[in-house]
Design a protein around this motif. Structure first.
Motif, PDB file in Angstrom:
ATOM      1  N   SER A 194       0.829  -1.192   0.000  1.00 51.79           N
ATOM      2  CA  SER A 194       0.000   0.000   0.000  1.00 51.79           C
ATOM      3  C   SER A 194       0.866   1.246   0.000  1.00 51.79           C
ATOM      4  O   SER A 194       1.850   1.324   0.725  1.00 51.79           O
ATOM      5  CB  SER A 194      -0.894  -0.010   1.253  1.00 51.79           C
ATOM      6  N   THR A 237       0.946   5.390   0.642  1.00 51.39           N
ATOM      7  CA  THR A 237       0.240   6.306   1.526  1.00 51.39           C
ATOM      8  C   THR A 237       0.532   7.745   1.147  1.00 51.39           C
ATOM      9  O   THR A 237       1.669   8.092   0.840  1.00 51.39           O
ATOM     10  CB  THR A 237       0.648   6.070   2.997  1.00 51.39           C
ATOM     11  N   ARG A 287     -12.388   0.780  -6.032  1.00 51.27           N
ATOM     12  CA  ARG A 287     -11.435  -0.190  -6.561  1.00 51.27           C
ATOM     13  C   ARG A 287     -11.562  -0.194  -8.079  1.00 51.27           C
ATOM     14  O   ARG A 287     -12.652  -0.404  -8.625  1.00 51.27           O
ATOM     15  CB  ARG A 287     -11.716  -1.575  -5.997  1.00 51.27           C
ATOM     16  N   VAL A 301      -6.096  -1.143  -8.295  1.00 52.50           N
ATOM     17  CA  VAL A 301      -5.810  -0.604  -6.970  1.00 52.50           C
ATOM     18  C   VAL A 301      -7.110  -0.308  -6.244  1.00 52.50           C
ATOM     19  O   VAL A 301      -8.175  -0.169  -6.858  1.00 52.50           O
ATOM     20  CB  VAL A 301      -4.960   0.693  -7.043  1.00 52.50           C
ATOM     21  N   THR A 304      -4.860   6.100   1.525  1.00 51.77           N
ATOM     22  CA  THR A 304      -4.078   4.939   1.113  1.00 51.77           C
ATOM     23  C   THR A 304      -4.446   4.503  -0.299  1.00 51.77           C
ATOM     24  O   THR A 304      -5.566   4.719  -0.766  1.00 51.77           O
ATOM     25  CB  THR A 304      -4.302   3.750   2.067  1.00 51.77           C
ATOM     26  N   ALA A 337      -4.046   0.912  -2.122  1.00 51.73           N
ATOM     27  CA  ALA A 337      -3.646  -0.481  -1.980  1.00 51.73           C
ATOM     28  C   ALA A 337      -3.572  -1.132  -3.351  1.00 51.73           C
ATOM     29  O   ALA A 337      -4.484  -1.002  -4.167  1.00 51.73           O
ATOM     30  CB  ALA A 337      -4.635  -1.231  -1.096  1.00 51.73           C
ATOM     31  N   CYS A 371      -3.776  -4.195  -5.739  1.00 57.08           N
ATOM     32  CA  CYS A 371      -4.504  -5.464  -5.715  1.00 57.08           C
ATOM     33  C   CYS A 371      -3.780  -6.479  -6.577  1.00 57.08           C
ATOM     34  O   CYS A 371      -3.558  -6.244  -7.769  1.00 57.08           O
ATOM     35  CB  CYS A 371      -5.921  -5.269  -6.242  1.00 57.08           C
ATOM     36  N   ARG A 388       4.798   1.288   2.824  1.00 54.89           N
ATOM     37  CA  ARG A 388       4.146   0.095   2.318  1.00 54.89           C
ATOM     38  C   ARG A 388       3.661  -0.728   3.503  1.00 54.89           C
ATOM     39  O   ARG A 388       4.449  -1.230   4.272  1.00 54.89           O
ATOM     40  CB  ARG A 388       5.130  -0.695   1.458  1.00 54.89           C
ATOM     41  N   SER A 431      -1.621  -5.225   1.533  1.00 59.86           N
ATOM     42  CA  SER A 431      -2.108  -5.452   0.176  1.00 59.86           C
ATOM     43  C   SER A 431      -3.571  -5.078   0.095  1.00 59.86           C
ATOM     44  O   SER A 431      -4.191  -4.660   1.054  1.00 59.86           O
ATOM     45  CB  SER A 431      -1.899  -6.910  -0.208  1.00 59.86           C
ATOM     46  N   CYS A 432      -4.131  -5.261  -1.090  1.00 57.86           N
ATOM     47  CA  CYS A 432      -5.506  -4.844  -1.344  1.00 57.86           C
ATOM     48  C   CYS A 432      -6.479  -5.702  -0.550  1.00 57.86           C
ATOM     49  O   CYS A 432      -6.301  -6.885  -0.365  1.00 57.86           O
ATOM     50  CB  CYS A 432      -5.777  -4.941  -2.838  1.00 57.86           C
TER      51      CYS A 432
END
Length: 914
Positions: free
Chosen positions: A781, A783, A793, A871, A879, A881, A883, A903, A906-907
């Protein structure tokens, strides 16, 4: 010949500067390889043997390069063919064998007087010989002496007005270290002088490759306790090693596994840093230390000198984290020079409104003249001068932290530039009281000033629509430009004043939310600021969304826009088909009212919809596919806002009427400030459009007069150059050549990616550096700063070159930076991620108003999210994330950084916007 012990007792006049440095390192118990010295007395004897006429020839000014080279060749021939006195040769052989050790080899290098000095380094002027046997030392010493007369060394001395005595040379004979790694340690960062840390640079093999820049190197940044805080590990595909067939060196390939490993393990990095810091502390000054790691893993120090940089002088901090959304990429000289004057006039208006006497303003004129800078064609705030400006106003330094947070700047301590005693603070109290009174008055009158500004704009805009610019001559056009600036552009100090108050109110609102436990300070604040009615920056979007609704409800219009027809063909059909007259008129009305709202609208050189309305066709196609409606947009925004308001009201119950009233007041004024900020930003784009029209017409007049090859070249000139050419004060007559030069410079700069903050020392043009280093690879991820709530998504679409006609269909847009013209791309998008920006940027405000999940300040997002990865974007948490495991290939393969705290995972769940 002096051995190590004798050399330790000799002075620099006998053993030269480099050898004296080695002696000093030995006295500090540093691990220096054994060495001996051939003294300057041997040099003196050799020079004395040269014929008087040859010495005179070498020092006779002026000389051509050819004559100098001929004399130098003769000197080298004489020295290389000479022999050392028998006693000297014998002592040298004994010392060389002792230094080399059993089976060892030697390096032979110069140690001239003044070499490596602060004034005349003679860097790279003299020869060095490696892998020399004890039997060969005498010959290499003579060759080293002879290198004082190479073409480059003679020209160096001539260029600096130096005589032969300045190259009076000793020679160091030192044990060769067949280093497995080598490099340099700087006990203070030689580039970013504002960083309180040190730098270790390491490459594989011999130090020659590192010093000459022929091999890739790792970079380790450490704090003052010699702990690694950041590392950049390069792919080191080659290294310099001993040439098996002779005394020189060769470059050999490194296998792939070793190439990707660090040149030093962490413990070795710390050992290099510890030794370098020890030298610096004992010498009392930052040091540049050359080191080598021997095959046994022992770090050896080869040389140390005080750190010198080519950029001595005053440091200046440049930052474009806020400015870049208004002036993305390379900005023309005309735009920059206009905006430079605009900032000067408007910020002088601000400080005078806040009570700074005119005499004080005039004494600090250079501060206001240089509030913005231009590095590699890109505009930056001169942040040093912004801080100086604040500190000129008694008491305003307290407002700086909120200014920094709102603008996305790194925290600084500008107040440290002015430390006041108690007595001085007491003397300042009347001035602070005067400023506080003036500031309060300005705050109360701000609303009327904003209205007056818009009224002045409306009057001048109405006049502009009636002008026939094509028939106006150059003096009339220039007078028009100056009137727009005088009456409007350079009198809009209401804009920075409103920004100042909005920054403070925005900070106060977050502080209240946090202190009174009203929710997450950032997320709740953003949600409370959604759904503000009458936000003029959204009106261009509402106009096109409304038009897209009409098209979707009209069968023939829907068919036309859904067809594969090109944008010009669609526009032509709208003109031909009577049944589409309503759509055509709506489009014309939009262009008339909002044609200036485009990408990069504040840059004079950019075209608008007035110039070419074709891009609006693809914008409408995007909006039709997105199915957005005006009512739906407003309902989504208001729903977010009402939920946040209800939650805050619940948490404020029982907290007292005064606290509730204060919160409502701060919230209301913050909303007003954001609304006024956006309305003036939209109007500023309209002002630039009027100025653009005038300057283009001036460009046509210049072409007619034979001064420029094309009208657009006028943007390659500055405001003063255009005016001076018209009025007879030009200092350059060949404007066409000047424009061509600047256009070539801009084209060269267009591909450069500059860091958002740059520091220069001394002459800014000479010391500005470009940071091309990529961020690290990795899964998980990213930020940034959450600016507009919502979770979505979707596939990431990296936008390198934003175009109004870009097809967008629910993707998450990923950009280096954005400007208000991106609003038309944001509406059909699922979300937006930007590498730059801040909580009060136009992008953040528009994202909130449109209900588009938005995260800004995501470092290196364009590279890390390239290739169409899917993502999940959370605009509340800030954030992004990633995918799945598919990632984009690295933009460069020669460097990768270790992962950091950005980081986190994950998604997870989620499919569309929440």
């Amino acid at each position: 010949m002096l051995g190590p012990e004798e050399a330790a007792r000799a002075g620099a006049d006998r053993i030269g500067a480099k050898a004296a440095s080695l002696v000093a390192l030995q006295r500090l118990d540093a691990p220096v390889p054994p060495f001996a010295c051939v003294t300057t007395a041997v040099w003196d004897e050799l020079i004395a043997r040269l014929a008087e006429e040859l010495v005179a020839e070498l020092e006779r000014p002026p000389q051509s390069a050819e004559r100098l080279a001929s004399a130098g060749a003769r000197a080298r021939e004489l020295i290389a063919g000479a022999e050392l006195p028998q006693d000297d040769a014998a002592r040298l052989a004994v010392a060389a064998r002792a230094v080399a050790g059993p089976g060892g080899a030697l390096s032979v290098r110069s140690s001239a007087q003044g070499e490596d000095s602060a004034r005349h380094s003679f860097a790279g002027q003299f020869d060095t010989y490696l892998w020399v046997s004890a039997e060969e030392v005498a010959d290499r010493v003579l060759r080293c002496f002879a290198s004082a007369f190479t073409d480059r060394a003679l020209l160096y001395r001539r260029a600096h007005g130096l005589g032969l005595d300045t190259a009076r040379m000793a020679v160091i004979v030192q044990r060769m270290i067949e280093s497995v790694a080598s490099g340099v340690a700087f006990t203070a960062d030689p580039i970013d002088t504002g960083r309180d840390g040190m730098l270790v640079v390491a490459g594989l093999g011999l130090g020659e490759g590192v010093v000459e820049g022929t091999v890739a190197t790792d970079t380790f940044r450490l704090d003052r306790t010699a702990e690694t805080v950041e590392r950049e590990i390069a792919v080191k595909s080659t290294r310099v090693v001993r040439d098996p067939s002779g005394h020189g060196t060769v470059v050999e390939d490194v296998d792939a596994d070793e190439a990707r490993r660090p040149a030093l393990i962490d413990e070795q990095v710390r050992e290099v840093a510890r030794l370098a810091l020890h030298v610096a502390e004992r010498r009392g000054a930052p040091q540049d230390v050359e080191w080598a790691l021997d095959p046994g893993g022992v770090v050896r120090l080869l040389q140390a000198r005080p750190i010198t940089t080519g950029a001595a002088g005053e440091e200046t901090i440049f930052d474009n984290r806020n400015l870049v959304e208004s002036f993305p990429g390379v900005t023309s000289p005309l735009t920059f020079s206009l905006m430079r004057k605009t900032y000067e006039h408007n910020l002088i208006g601000l400080v005078e409104d806040f009570g700074l006497p005119r005499a004080e303003v005039e004494r600090s004129g250079d501060v206001y003249e240089n509030l913005v800078g231009r590095l590699s064609g890109q505009m930056f705030y001169n942040l040093s001068n912004w801080y100086r400006m604040f500190l000129l106003i008694p008491g305003i330094e307290r407002a700086v932290p909120a200014f920094e947070r709102a603008m996305g700047f790194e925290p600084s301590d500008p107040a440290s530039e002015r430390r006041l005693s108690v007595l001085e603070r007491m003397r300042w109290l009347p001035a602070q009281a005067r400023v506080a009174t003036r500031v309060l008055g300005v705050f109360v009158r701000l609303g009327s000033r904003v209205r007056d500004f818009h009224a002045t704009h409306a009057r001048l805009a109405a006049e502009h629509r009636d002008l026939a610019l094509d028939s106006m001559e150059a003096h009339e056009l220039l007078a028009r430009v100056e009137r727009i600036n005088r009456e409007l552009f350079w009198r809009m100090s209401a804009a920075p004043i409103n920004d100042f108050f909005t920054q403070q109110l925005y900070g106060a609102l977050g502080a209240m939310i946090e202190a009174w436990d009203l929710g997450d300070p950032d997320a709740t604040r953003n949600e409370l600021l959604c759904g503000e009615t009458g936000m003029e920056s959204i009106e261009p979007v509402r106009s096109l969304v409304s038009l897209a609704e009409r098209i979707a409800a009209d069968g023939p219009a829907t068919a036309l826009f859904a067809s594969p027809a090109s944008a010009p063909e669609v526009l032509a059909e709208l003109e031909r088909e009577p049944r589409l007259a309503g759509i055509r008129d709506g489009l014309r009305l939009h262009v008339e009212r909002f044609g200036h709202r485009t990408l990069g609208e504040l840059k004079l050189e950019n075209e608008t919809l007035h110039d070419d309305p074709a891009p609006v066709v693809e914008i409408l196609r995007n909006l039709i596919r997105a199915g957005r409606t005006v009512d739906g947009m407003e309902r989504h925004e208001l729903e977010i806002r009402r939920r946040a308001e209800a939650d805050v009201r619940r948490r404020l119950r029982g907290r007292g009427w005064l606290r509730r009233a204060l919160f409502r007041l701060v919230l209301a004024r913050a909303r007003f400030g954001l609304k006024a900020r956006e309305s003036m930003r939209l109007t500023r784009g309209s002002i630039v459009a009027m100025l653009r029209d005038c300057y283009r017409a001036l460009g046509e007049r210049f072409v007619e007069a034979g001064l420029l090859e094309r009208a657009g070249d006028v943007f390659m000139l500055t405001v003063d150059e255009v005016g001076d050419a018209v009025r007879g004060a030009a200092v350059t007559e060949d404007l066409a050549a000047l424009a061509a030069l600047r256009r070539a410079e801009q084209e060269a700069a267009a591909g450069r990616v500059l860091p958002p903050r740059m520091r220069t020392r001394g002459i800014a043009l000479a010391s500005a550096a470009v940071d091309d280093s990529p961020a690290e690879e990795g899964e998980g991820s990213l930020t940034g700063i959450g600016c507009a709530p919502g979770r979505v998504r979707a596939r990431a679409m990296v936008v390198e070159e934003p175009r109004a006609d870009l097809r967008v269909d629910g993707e998450i847009l990923v950009a280096r930076t954005t400007d208000p013209g991106w609003v038309f791309l944001m509406v059909p998008a699922g979300g937006l991620v930007s590498e730059q920006g801040n909580v009060l940027s136009h992008t953040a405000i528009v994202g909130r108003e449109l209900g588009i999940p938005t995260v800004v300040g995501v470092r290196d997002a364009m590279r890390l999210l390239a290739g169409g990865v899917e993502v999940e974007l959370d605009g509340r948490a800030g954030t992004v994330a990633i995918c799945g495991a598919r990632r984009a290939p690295a933009a460069r393969e020669d460097s990768a950084r270790a992962s950091d705290s950005r980081r986190t995972g994950s998604c997870n769940a989620g499919n569309r916007a929440e």
